[in-house]
Design a protein around this motif. Structure first.
Motif, PDB file in Angstrom:
ATOM      1  N   LEU A   5       0.828  -1.166   0.064  1.00  0.00           N
ATOM      2  CA  LEU A   5       0.004   0.130   0.030  1.00  0.00           C
ATOM      3  C   LEU A   5       0.907   1.293  -0.099  1.00  0.00           C
ATOM      4  N   SER A   6       2.217   1.064   0.394  1.00  0.00           N
ATOM      5  CA  SER A   6       2.894   2.287   0.604  1.00  0.00           C
ATOM      6  C   SER A   6       3.563   2.457  -0.630  1.00  0.00           C
ATOM      7  N   THR A   7       3.738   1.618  -1.537  1.00  0.00           N
ATOM      8  CA  THR A   7       4.244   1.629  -2.910  1.00  0.00           C
ATOM      9  C   THR A   7       3.369   1.896  -3.850  1.00  0.00           C
ATOM     10  N   ILE A   8       1.969   1.767  -3.774  1.00  0.00           N
ATOM     11  CA  ILE A   8       1.253   1.863  -4.708  1.00  0.00           C
ATOM     12  C   ILE A   8       0.900   3.400  -5.137  1.00  0.00           C
ATOM     13  N   VAL A  12      -4.058   4.710  -7.683  1.00  0.00           N
ATOM     14  CA  VAL A  12      -4.709   3.310  -7.275  1.00  0.00           C
ATOM     15  C   VAL A  12      -5.150   3.190  -5.898  1.00  0.00           C
ATOM     16  N   GLU A  13      -4.609   3.874  -5.150  1.00  0.00           N
ATOM     17  CA  GLU A  13      -4.850   3.790  -3.734  1.00  0.00           C
ATOM     18  C   GLU A  13      -5.962   4.071  -3.438  1.00  0.00           C
ATOM     19  N   ARG A  36      -4.067   3.553   8.794  1.00  0.00           N
ATOM     20  CA  ARG A  36      -2.790   3.931   8.034  1.00  0.00           C
ATOM     21  C   ARG A  36      -3.106   4.242   6.717  1.00  0.00           C
ATOM     22  N   PHE A  37      -3.997   3.761   6.095  1.00  0.00           N
ATOM     23  CA  PHE A  37      -4.449   4.111   4.841  1.00  0.00           C
ATOM     24  C   PHE A  37      -6.028   4.377   4.725  1.00  0.00           C
ATOM     25  N   PRO A  38      -6.535   5.640   5.195  1.00  0.00           N
ATOM     26  CA  PRO A  38      -7.709   5.961   5.283  1.00  0.00           C
ATOM     27  C   PRO A  38      -8.559   6.261   4.127  1.00  0.00           C
ATOM     28  N   HIS A 114       4.699  -3.202 -10.445  1.00  0.00           N
ATOM     29  CA  HIS A 114       3.774  -4.133 -11.534  1.00  0.00           C
ATOM     30  C   HIS A 114       2.577  -3.414 -11.629  1.00  0.00           C
ATOM     31  N   ILE A 115       1.610  -3.276 -10.848  1.00  0.00           N
ATOM     32  CA  ILE A 115       0.246  -2.492 -10.978  1.00  0.00           C
ATOM     33  C   ILE A 115       0.643  -1.161 -11.273  1.00  0.00           C
ATOM     34  N   ASN A 116       1.377  -0.462 -10.726  1.00  0.00           N
ATOM     35  CA  ASN A 116       1.855   0.864 -11.088  1.00  0.00           C
ATOM     36  C   ASN A 116       2.002   1.151 -12.302  1.00  0.00           C
ATOM     37  N   ARG A 117       2.906   0.247 -12.892  1.00  0.00           N
ATOM     38  CA  ARG A 117       3.423   0.267 -14.399  1.00  0.00           C
ATOM     39  C   ARG A 117       2.183   0.233 -15.568  1.00  0.00           C
TER      40      ARG A 117
END
Length: 159
Positions: A5-8, A12-13, A36-38, A114-117
């Motif tokens: 989740l920190s890298t996405i 996407v988040e 952490r990820f509201p 990979h998802i980001n790409r």
């Protein structure tokens, strides 16, 4: 999962939907990840089909029938198996092909990158011949559906 989740990417988040496992086992995952990820949303009551109809990609973090079902349905799937899984020698080529196609990842960071790409053109990646071949081979071996299941099972048990 925090690493993922920190890298996405932020785009996407805010589209992430967590599917709650029916039992928490005292981990209090929902509280931890919500804090952490509201932006992440949570779902417990929708059917899997309803969630997939609203989704672009399914991400699995455990070895489960879930990814067998999504792959068999040819639904865009990312599998993250962080621990070295004991895979029978005859099954290894199928898992290796999923990894080479970008479906199977051994760490959260790799899956997020990979998802980001491919996020904006995820279907282009998913429909790529190499990806589709890996899926068909894997599904044929581990998640095959059949219109003649009773007959096929009968033949298997006759051997």
């Amino acid at each position: 999962i925090s690493m993922f989740l920190s890298t996405i990417l932020p785009v996407v988040e805010d589209k992430i939907l967590f599917r709650e496992y029916p039992l928490d086992f005292g981990w209090n995952d929902k509280h931890y990840f919500s804090k952490r990820f509201p932006m992440a949303r949570w779902d417990k009551n929708s059917s899997v089909e309803q969630i997939f109809n609203l989704s672009k990609v399914a991400v699995f973090t455990t070895a489960s029938t879930g990814y067998l079902e999504t792959l068999a349905s040819n639904f865009c799937t990312i599998i993250i198996l962080t621990k070295e899984r004991q895979v029978r020698e005859d099954a290894r080529p199928y898992f290796d092909a999923l990894e080479e196609a970008g479906i199977l990842h051994k760490d959260f960071s790799s899956a997020a990158i990979h998802i980001n790409r491919y996020w904006h053109e995820i279907n282009v990646w998913w429909e790529n011949d190499k990806v589709q071949l890996a899926i068909r081979s894997f599904v044929n071996r581990f998640a095959r559906d059949s219109d003649n299941l009773p007959e096929e099972l009968f033949r298997v048990f006759q051997k």
